[in-house]
Design an enzyme around this catalytic site. Structure first.
Site, PDB file in Angstrom:
ATOM      1  CG  ASP A  34      -0.311  -0.121   2.535  1.00 51.66           C
ATOM      2  OD1 ASP A  34       0.905  -0.429   2.586  1.00 51.66           O
ATOM      3  OD2 ASP A  34      -0.982   0.105   3.549  1.00 51.66           O
ATOM      4  N   GLY A  35       1.970   1.225   0.697  1.00 55.75           N
ATOM      5  CA  GLY A  35       2.828   2.415   0.684  1.00 55.75           C
ATOM      6  C   GLY A  35       3.363   2.699  -0.705  1.00 55.75           C
ATOM      7  CB  ILE A  50       3.858 -11.646   2.792  1.00 55.00           C
ATOM      8  CG1 ILE A  50       4.274 -10.835   4.025  1.00 55.00           C
ATOM      9  CG2 ILE A  50       5.039 -12.027   1.918  1.00 55.00           C
ATOM     10  CD1 ILE A  50       5.113 -11.632   5.008  1.00 55.00           C
ATOM     11  CG  ASP A  74      -1.566  -4.663   3.524  1.00 51.24           C
ATOM     12  OD1 ASP A  74      -0.852  -3.905   4.207  1.00 51.24           O
ATOM     13  OD2 ASP A  74      -1.293  -4.984   2.348  1.00 51.24           O
ATOM     14  NE  ARG A 106       6.789 -27.980  26.952  1.00 50.35           N
ATOM     15  CZ  ARG A 106       8.077 -28.233  26.724  1.00 50.35           C
ATOM     16  NH1 ARG A 106       8.539 -28.281  25.468  1.00 50.35           N
ATOM     17  NH2 ARG A 106       8.921 -28.421  27.729  1.00 50.35           N
ATOM     18  NE  ARG A 133     -14.006 -27.931  22.575  1.00 54.01           N
ATOM     19  CZ  ARG A 133     -14.024 -26.608  22.778  1.00 54.01           C
ATOM     20  NH1 ARG A 133     -14.946 -26.068  23.558  1.00 54.01           N
ATOM     21  NH2 ARG A 133     -13.109 -25.815  22.242  1.00 54.01           N
ATOM     22  CG  LEU A 175      -4.441 -34.087  26.654  1.00 58.72           C
ATOM     23  CD1 LEU A 175      -3.773 -35.451  26.820  1.00 58.72           C
ATOM     24  CD2 LEU A 175      -4.990 -33.586  27.991  1.00 58.72           C
ATOM     25  CG  LEU A 225      10.640 -18.079   9.005  1.00 56.93           C
ATOM     26  CD1 LEU A 225       9.467 -18.852   8.411  1.00 56.93           C
ATOM     27  CD2 LEU A 225      11.331 -18.957  10.019  1.00 56.93           C
ATOM     28  CD  GLN A 226       5.712 -14.849   9.411  1.00 55.44           C
ATOM     29  OE1 GLN A 226       4.491 -14.822   9.422  1.00 55.44           O
ATOM     30  NE2 GLN A 226       6.439 -14.145  10.275  1.00 55.44           N
TER      31      GLN A 226
END
Ligand code: ADP
Ligand code: F6P
Length: 320
Positions: free
Chosen positions: A103-104, A126, A129, A162, A211, A214, A251-252
Site C-alpha cells: 500500500d505504501g 505478503i 492488506d 503444551r 474437551r 491436551l 522467514l515468512q
C-alpha cells in the site's frame, strides 16, 4: 508506449520475480524497451535504471525476493523527490512505470500519476492488506511457510502436552494469521481486526482442555500483540498450562514462490504491460473472483479492507 520501466518497492514478497520476468519478457515481445530500476523509489531518484533483456530475467521465476532489490525511501514521499524521479525516467525517454509493492508503494505510484506520469501498480506484499484485490503476491507462499512452521511446532507440542503461541507477520491486517491459523487448525487466532482479550484467550484454551485437547496452537498477528508477552499473561491467569512461544519473523518473507504466486505474478505482469501498451496509466492490477482485472489507482487505494468475520468464526468452531 515504447519505453517502460519496472521496480519493486517496500517489503519484498515471493512472486515479485515472476512479475518482473513477465513484465520484461512480454514488454520485449510487444516491441517495447523495458528498463529495470534497482532498489525501488530510491533507485529511481538516484538513477539506478538499466535496460533489461530476455536473458536478464532467466532463472528467477522460482526464486523468492526480488532481483531488482527493494528499499524504503522517505525522500520519495516529497514532491521534490517525485519530481527528481520523473526527471530520471524522462531523461531516458521512459513513458510509463510499473510498481510492484504494497500500500505504501501504491501511494508513490498514485503520486506519480497525480503529477502526470503514468504508473501501474501490481500488488506485492505478503500481508494481503490491499482491499481491492482478493490476493496480493506473496500471501499464498507466506501462508504455506507459516503452515510448515505450525506443523513442526505441533509435533513437539503434542509430545509435551503444551500450548504454543506462534507470532506471524501482519501489522494492520490479520489475514496471514487468519488463513494460516485456519489451515493449521489453530485453536485460537488473534488478529488486530477482532479484539480477543487475554481472559477470552484463556477461556478458549481452558474450554479446549475440558474437551480433551491436551495441547494447542495460538496464532497471533504481530499487530495484535507479542507471543512472549501473551504467554506470560496466560500463565499469570492459569499456571496449569505449559506454554512455549515462537516468533516466525522474516522467514515468512522468503522461500520459493508457490504455484499460485507464480501464476499471479505472471498474469499481473502481462496485464500491466498491456495497459501501458495501450497508453493507459494510473491503474492497479488485481484478482477478483479468479479474474485478473484493473481499476483506477485513486479509487482502489481508497478502499478499506473488510475483515472476514465469517471465516474467523468458522475457523474457531472447526478447531474446537
Ligand atoms: P509497502 O509498499 O510494502 O507498504 P512501505 O509502506 O514501506 O512499503 O512504502 C514503500 C515506499 O513507498 C516508501 O519507502 C516510500 O518511498 C513510498 N511511499 C510510501 N508512502 C508514500 C506516499 N504517501 N507518497 C509517496 N511515496 C510513498
Ligand atoms: O509489509 C510486509 C511486512 O512483512 C510486514 O508484515 C512486516 O511487519 C514488515 O513488512 C516488516 O518490515 P521490515 O522488513 O522493514 O522489517
Amino acid at each position: 508506449m515504447k519505453k517502460i520501466a519496472v521496480l519493486t518497492s517496500g517489503g519484498d514478497a515471493p512472486g515479485m520475480n515472476a512479475a518482473i520476468r513477465a513484465v520484461v519478457r512480454y514488454g520485449i515481445y510487444a516491441g517495447m524497451d523495458v528498463y529495470g530500476v534497482e532498489r525501488g523509489y530510491m533507485g529511481l531518484i538516484e538513477g539506478n535504471i538499466a535496460p533489461m533483456t530476455m536473458r536478464s530475467v532467466s532463472d528467477i521465476i522460482q526464486r523468492g525476493g526480488t532481483m531488482l532489490k527493494t528499499a524504503r525511501c522517505p525522500e520519495f514521499v516529497t514532491k521534490e523527490g517525485q519530481q527528481k524521479a520523473i526527471g530520471k525516467l524522462k531523461a531516458l525517454g521512459v513513458e510509463g512505470l510499473i510498481v510492484i509493492g504494497g500500500d505504501g508503494s501504491f501511494m508513490g505510484a498514485k503520486a506519480l500519476s497525480e503529477q502526470g506520469f503514468p504508473a501501474i501498480g501490481i500488488p506485492g506484499t505478503i500481508d494481503n492488506d490491499l482491499a481491492y484485490t482478493d490476493f496480493t503476491l506473496g500471501f499464498d507462499t507466506a501462508c504455506n511457510t507459516i503452515l510448515d512452521a505450525i506443523n513442526k511446532i505441533r509435533d513437539t507440542m503434542t509430545s509435551h502436552d503444551r500450548v504454543s503461541i506462534i507470532e506471524v507477520m501482519g501489522r494492520r491486517c490479520g489475514d496471514l494469521a487468519l488463513y494460516a491459523g485456519l489451515g493449521g487448525g489453530a485453536e485460537v487466532i488473534v488478529v488486530p481486526e477482532h479484539n480477543l482479550d487475554i481472559d477470552r484467550i484463556c477461556e478458549r484454551l481452558q474450554a479446549a482442555k475440558s474437551r480433551g485437547k491436551l495441547s494447542g496452537i495460538v496464532v497471533l498477528a504481530e499487530g495484535a500483540g507479542h507471543a512472549h508477552e501473551l504467554a506470560d499473561e496466560i500463565l499469570k491467569r492459569d499456571a496449569s498450562f505449559s506454554i512455549r512461544s515462537s516468533v516466525l519473523g522474516h522467514l515468512q518473507r522468503g522461500g520459493s514462490p508457490s504455484m499460485k504466486d507464480r501464476y499471479l505474478g505472471t498474469c499481473f505482469g502481462v496485464h500491466a504491460v498491456k495497459l501501458l501498451e495501450k497508453g493507459v496509466g494510473n491503474r492497479i492490477v488485481g484478482i477478483k473472483d479468479n479474474k485478473v482485472f484493473d481499476m483506477d489507482i485513486v479509487e482502489g487505494c481508497a478502499m478499506k479492507k473488510e475483515f472476514n468475520i465469517e471465516l474467523y468464526n468458522m475457523a474457531s468452531v472447526v478447531a474446537r
